[in-house]
Structures are given as C-alpha cells and as structure tokens.
Design an enzyme around this catalytic site. Structure first.
Site, PDB file in Angstrom:
ATOM      1  N   SER A  33       0.847  -1.187   0.000  1.00 13.48           N
ATOM      2  CA  SER A  33       0.000   0.000   0.000  1.00 13.48           C
ATOM      3  C   SER A  33       0.882   1.235   0.000  1.00 13.48           C
ATOM      4  O   SER A  33       1.671   1.454   0.920  1.00 13.48           O
ATOM      5  CB  SER A  33      -0.906   0.015   1.235  1.00 13.48           C
ATOM      6  N   HIS A  84      -1.106  -1.246  -4.351  1.00 17.12           N
ATOM      7  CA  HIS A  84      -2.403  -0.872  -3.779  1.00 17.12           C
ATOM      8  C   HIS A  84      -2.421   0.634  -3.509  1.00 17.12           C
ATOM      9  O   HIS A  84      -1.560   1.162  -2.812  1.00 17.12           O
ATOM     10  CB  HIS A  84      -2.593  -1.663  -2.478  1.00 17.12           C
ATOM     11  N   ASP A 122      -4.527   3.744  -1.986  1.00  9.58           N
ATOM     12  CA  ASP A 122      -5.622   4.086  -1.072  1.00  9.58           C
ATOM     13  C   ASP A 122      -6.088   5.513  -1.315  1.00  9.58           C
ATOM     14  O   ASP A 122      -5.402   6.471  -0.979  1.00  9.58           O
ATOM     15  CB  ASP A 122      -5.147   3.939   0.378  1.00  9.58           C
ATOM     16  N   MET A 179      -8.628   8.414  -0.411  1.00 12.38           N
ATOM     17  CA  MET A 179      -9.515   8.845   0.689  1.00 12.38           C
ATOM     18  C   MET A 179      -9.921  10.292   0.473  1.00 12.38           C
ATOM     19  O   MET A 179      -9.085  11.118   0.090  1.00 12.38           O
ATOM     20  CB  MET A 179      -8.780   8.724   2.023  1.00 12.38           C
ATOM     21  N   HIS A 182      -8.171   1.405  -4.215  1.00 12.50           N
ATOM     22  CA  HIS A 182      -9.174   1.227  -3.158  1.00 12.50           C
ATOM     23  C   HIS A 182      -9.834   2.584  -2.914  1.00 12.50           C
ATOM     24  O   HIS A 182      -9.220   3.477  -2.345  1.00 12.50           O
ATOM     25  CB  HIS A 182      -8.422   0.710  -1.918  1.00 12.50           C
ATOM     26  N   MET A 222     -11.979   4.892  -1.069  1.00 13.59           N
ATOM     27  CA  MET A 222     -12.692   5.215   0.178  1.00 13.59           C
ATOM     28  C   MET A 222     -13.270   6.618   0.004  1.00 13.59           C
ATOM     29  O   MET A 222     -12.800   7.592   0.600  1.00 13.59           O
ATOM     30  CB  MET A 222     -11.721   5.128   1.358  1.00 13.59           C
ATOM     31  N   MET A 243     -11.883  -6.105   4.707  1.00 18.83           N
ATOM     32  CA  MET A 243     -11.087  -5.168   5.516  1.00 18.83           C
ATOM     33  C   MET A 243     -10.844  -5.777   6.898  1.00 18.83           C
ATOM     34  O   MET A 243     -11.778  -6.228   7.558  1.00 18.83           O
ATOM     35  CB  MET A 243     -11.836  -3.840   5.690  1.00 18.83           C
ATOM     36  N   ASP A 249      -7.018  -6.556   3.622  1.00 17.77           N
ATOM     37  CA  ASP A 249      -6.329  -5.259   3.769  1.00 17.77           C
ATOM     38  C   ASP A 249      -6.425  -4.770   5.209  1.00 17.77           C
ATOM     39  O   ASP A 249      -7.523  -4.592   5.735  1.00 17.77           O
ATOM     40  CB  ASP A 249      -7.014  -4.252   2.819  1.00 17.77           C
TER      41      ASP A 249
HETATM   42  C1  DX5 Z   1      -6.570   1.527   5.339  1.00 14.29           C
HETATM   43  C2  DX5 Z   1      -6.003   1.164   4.012  1.00 14.29           C
HETATM   44  C3  DX5 Z   1      -4.920   0.156   4.012  1.00 14.29           C
HETATM   45  C4  DX5 Z   1      -3.683   0.536   4.786  1.00 14.29           C
HETATM   46  C5  DX5 Z   1      -2.915  -0.708   5.097  1.00 14.29           C
HETATM   47  O1  DX5 Z   1      -7.683   2.343   5.140  1.00 14.29           O
HETATM   48  O2  DX5 Z   1      -7.033   0.653   3.195  1.00 14.29           O
HETATM   49  O3  DX5 Z   1      -4.580  -0.193   2.680  1.00 14.29           O
HETATM   50  O4  DX5 Z   1      -2.861   1.436   4.105  1.00 14.29           O
HETATM   51  O5  DX5 Z   1      -1.844  -0.348   5.891  1.00 14.29           O
HETATM   52  P1  DX5 Z   1      -1.208  -1.375   6.932  1.00 14.29           P
HETATM   53  O6  DX5 Z   1      -0.769  -2.578   6.171  1.00 14.29           O
HETATM   54  O7  DX5 Z   1      -0.065  -0.607   7.526  1.00 14.29           O
HETATM   55  O8  DX5 Z   1      -2.277  -1.737   7.940  1.00 14.29           O
HETATM   56 ZN    ZN Z   2      -6.562  -0.147   1.222  1.00  8.80          ZN
END
Ligand code: DX5
Ligand code: ZN
Length: 236
Positions: free
Chosen positions: A15, A40, A42, A44, A73, A75, A158, A196
C-alpha cells in the site's frame, strides 16, 4: 485495450500509503524490482473516511512510471462521479465500498445500490478496468455477495477500520475471509480474494489460511528497510 488480468497466486500488494511520498517513483521501482506485481492505492476523500490522500492526477503520474497492476481502493462517498477519471488515469481495478452505495438501515443493498454497482461494472469493463467490492468491518458482506458475487473481479475483506495505515489486524474478520472464500468456491465465482489492514508476519499466515489470495501490506513493506526480505517473508 484488454482488461488486465489480476496477477494470480499468493500476491503481496504494497500500500503506497506507507511509502515515502517525496520519492514515489523510486519507492515504486523498489517494490517492483523485489518481485511485487500489484500496487495498492488508497484513495480517501476526507468524507467517507476522516483522512485525505490523493486523486486521479497522482494515479496518472504513477501510471507513467510503472507497469505494476494498479489496484485502487476508493474510500470515497460518491464513486459514481469518479470512476471514469480514475479509470482514465490508468487504474487497472477500482474497489468500491458497499457503504458508498445505496443500502437500507441494516446495510443490505437496495435495488438502487445494485443497479448502480452493475452500471459501474459495465462502464469500467468498457474502459478495460476491473471492479472490486469491499465492506467496512461492521458490514455483513453476504447480502451483497449473493447478489453481485458473480460479476466482481475482486472482493476485499477489511481487517481494520478504513482510513489509516498502521492499525492492528482485527481477528474477528477472519470468518468473513472464510465466508468469501467458501462462496467463491461453491459458486465458482472468479473474484480474487484480498485482505487489507494490519498484515504482518504474524497475521499474513492467518489471512492466507482463511483463503486470502492478495495481501495488502503498507507498514509491513514500505515501513521496512529491507523490502526484499519483507515481501518474501509475507509470502510464506
Ligand atoms: C486503510 C487502508 C490500508 C492501509 C494498510 O484504510 O485501506 O490499505 O494502508 O496499511 P497497513 O498494512 O499498515 O495496515
Ligand atoms: Zn486499502
């Protein structure tokens, strides 16, 4: 252009959230050189989750420097309004949250929620982009998967509350991974099963034993100095 196939076998998907943002191109090259096939991303929006990361322009810049499979991903609160910009930017797959679609008070999909999801799957497929579905830990994935399991390219379970990297793996989510694996097997669905949140050398074997195929790892890869070793240890 053909839709890219999600790399098979056990995959570690670092990620980018835990990478050094002042050196993104070299961070990405580093994990690719160490055998990773999926990155990956993320996304947000500060509304769906209480954190803000990045949008399509950064995905486009990343696309320009790597051939890695870009697993994105989302969010965000209004995915319908943003899937095209992300697909155009070069994302290979977009994973939506069921909570960003129309659902009843129990979290079950409404007709509208399912129609929107099917419409997005079609629009993305026309743009050679895959579609995934994910759920916050409190949401029961079963009613959604029973309706749309057959059209998904990826299902993400998740194991932390979405929003931040570096949290602890929620072991209470393991039965959900097992459920998604059993449904895939029983219905012969094609989705890749991803987990994840909080993946490290202790929790990776737990997720894999439950049926996970792709492990997202932020801190356990980008937070380590020896990335090669970090990736290899997670894969076993
Ligand atoms: C959280 C993200 C994850 C996160 C994972 O909202 O979707 O992808 O970055 O990070 P680690 O592996 O450090 O928990
Ligand atoms: Zn994620």
């Amino acid at each position: 252009m053909q839709k890219k196939v999600i790399p098979g076998g056990v995959q570690i998907a670092p990620s980018l959230l835990s990478a050094d943002f002042s050196n993104l191109a070299s961070e990405i090259k580093n994990v690719a050189d160490n055998g990773v096939e999926i990155l990956h991303l993320d996304v947000m929006d500060g509304h769906f989750v209480p954190n803000i990361t990045f949008g399509p322009p950064l995905v486009k810049s990343i696309r320009n420097v790597t051939d890695l499979f870009l697993d994105t991903h989302l969010m965000i609160s209004s995915p319908l309004d943003y899937i095209e910009p992300f697909a155009r930017a070069g994302a290979d797959l977009l994973t939506l949250h069921s909570e960003s679609l129309s659902a009843d008070t129990d979290g079950n999909p409404t007709v509208r929620g399912l129609t929107d999801l099917r419409e997005m799957a079609k629009r993305l497929s026309d743009m050679s982009c895959g579609i995934g579905l994910t759920f916050k830990p409190a949401t029961d994935p079963l009613p959604w998967l029973m309706e749309v399991g057959g059209i998904l390219d990826l299902v993400l379970i998740m194991t932390v509350e979405p929003g931040f990297g570096g949290q602890s793996f929620m072991t209470g989510q393991v039965p959900r991974i097992e459920l998604a694996a059993a449904l895939k097997r029983d219905h012969r669905w094609r989705y890749a099963l991803q987990v994840d949140g909080g993946i490290n050398t202790e929790t990776a074997p737990v997720a894999l034993a439950a049926g996970a195929e792709i492990l997202v790892a932020g801190n356990a890869v980008f937070g380590q100095t020896d990335r090669k070793r970090a990736i290899e240890t997670l894969q076993c």
